[in-house]
Design an enzyme around this catalytic site. Sequence first.
Site, mmCIF file in Angstrom:
data_model
loop_
_atom_site.group_PDB
_atom_site.id
_atom_site.type_symbol
_atom_site.label_atom_id
_atom_site.label_comp_id
_atom_site.label_asym_id
_atom_site.label_seq_id
_atom_site.Cartn_x
_atom_site.Cartn_y
_atom_site.Cartn_z
ATOM 1 N N ARG A 32 0.933 -1.140 -0.032
ATOM 2 C CA ARG A 32 0.078 0.084 -0.025
ATOM 3 C C ARG A 32 0.960 1.371 -0.021
ATOM 4 N NH1 ARG A 32 -4.979 -1.850 0.512
ATOM 5 N NH2 ARG A 32 -5.292 -4.074 1.499
ATOM 6 N N ASP A 33 0.387 2.173 -0.913
ATOM 7 C CA ASP A 33 1.018 3.589 -0.881
ATOM 8 C C ASP A 33 1.115 4.263 0.411
ATOM 9 O OD1 ASP A 33 2.068 5.550 -3.575
ATOM 10 O OD2 ASP A 33 1.636 6.525 -1.524
ATOM 11 N N ASN A 91 4.658 6.557 -13.478
ATOM 12 C CA ASN A 91 5.367 7.778 -13.790
ATOM 13 C C ASN A 91 6.903 7.545 -13.926
ATOM 14 O OD1 ASN A 91 3.164 9.683 -13.315
ATOM 15 N ND2 ASN A 91 3.682 9.029 -10.888
ATOM 16 N N GLU A 99 9.080 10.346 -8.628
ATOM 17 C CA GLU A 99 9.735 10.430 -7.082
ATOM 18 C C GLU A 99 10.527 9.278 -6.745
ATOM 19 O OE1 GLU A 99 6.854 11.225 -4.045
ATOM 20 O OE2 GLU A 99 5.799 12.637 -5.012
ATOM 21 N N HIS A 104 7.702 1.594 -10.675
ATOM 22 C CA HIS A 104 6.604 0.943 -9.808
ATOM 23 C C HIS A 104 5.194 1.385 -10.720
ATOM 24 C CE1 HIS A 104 7.883 4.965 -8.606
ATOM 25 N NE2 HIS A 104 6.847 5.518 -8.394
HETATM 26 P P1 DGP Z 1 5.927 8.469 -7.970
HETATM 27 O O1 DGP Z 1 5.484 9.681 -7.990
HETATM 28 O O2 DGP Z 1 5.115 7.657 -9.101
HETATM 29 O O3 DGP Z 1 7.357 8.241 -7.976
HETATM 30 O O4 DGP Z 1 5.323 7.720 -6.572
HETATM 31 C C1 DGP Z 1 5.986 7.374 -5.321
HETATM 32 C C2 DGP Z 1 4.962 6.842 -4.524
HETATM 33 O O5 DGP Z 1 5.612 6.184 -3.444
HETATM 34 C C3 DGP Z 1 4.156 8.058 -4.026
HETATM 35 O O6 DGP Z 1 2.849 7.760 -4.173
HETATM 36 C C4 DGP Z 1 4.526 7.832 -2.444
HETATM 37 C C5 DGP Z 1 4.833 6.174 -2.278
HETATM 38 N N1 DGP Z 1 6.036 6.186 -1.195
HETATM 39 C C6 DGP Z 1 7.247 6.898 -1.082
HETATM 40 N N2 DGP Z 1 7.944 6.153 -0.220
HETATM 41 C C7 DGP Z 1 7.056 5.301 0.327
HETATM 42 C C8 DGP Z 1 7.469 4.473 1.523
HETATM 43 O O7 DGP Z 1 8.435 4.609 2.249
HETATM 44 N N3 DGP Z 1 6.537 3.432 1.657
HETATM 45 C C9 DGP Z 1 5.529 3.345 0.741
HETATM 46 N N4 DGP Z 1 4.564 2.449 1.123
HETATM 47 N N5 DGP Z 1 5.191 4.176 -0.189
HETATM 48 C C10 DGP Z 1 6.013 5.438 -0.238
#
Ligand code: DGP
Length: 122
Positions: A32-33, A91, A99, A104
């Site tokens: 989960r995000d 992305n 990010e 992913h």
């Molecule tokens: P993007 O912008 O597509 O690179 O999205 C990166 C996503 O990763 C963002 O929706 C937040 C998520 N994310 C960042 N750090 C962590 C983490 O430590 N754990 C989890 N579960 N999600 C994370």
Amino acid sequence: MAYDNDNIFAKILRGEIPCDKVFEDEHALAFRDINPQAPLHVLVIPKGAYVNMDDFSAQGSDAEIAGFIRAVGQVARELGIVDAGFRTLANNGPDAHQEVPHLHVHIFAGRDLGRMIKNFKD
Ligand code: DGP
């Protein structure tokens, strides 16, 4: 772009940082995000060290690519979101605001998700 072994998803894959896991197999991990943008927001990542879709599609083996895509579908089925519908999104690079530099695929579900993307003319 060279792969950064210290990116946050590499640390999750190594078990150095916890995650709320929903699926794992030989080729993929889904969790989960941390900052959900929909009632259901899951990330699916390949286990291999790939920066983005460009890197993965060029360098990934057929088995890794097939395994990853099958995992995305399996996650959606296991989460029970196929009939209502869901969105997958990846992305890639600066214009897409990627990010985390480990490929992913986001899975969004649980409500009407609206239009695909803001129209560039708006
Ligand atoms: P993007 O912008 O597509 O690179 O999205 C990166 C996503 O990763 C963002 O929706 C937040 C998520 N994310 C960042 N750090 C962590 C983490 O430590 N754990 C989890 N579960 N999600 C994370």
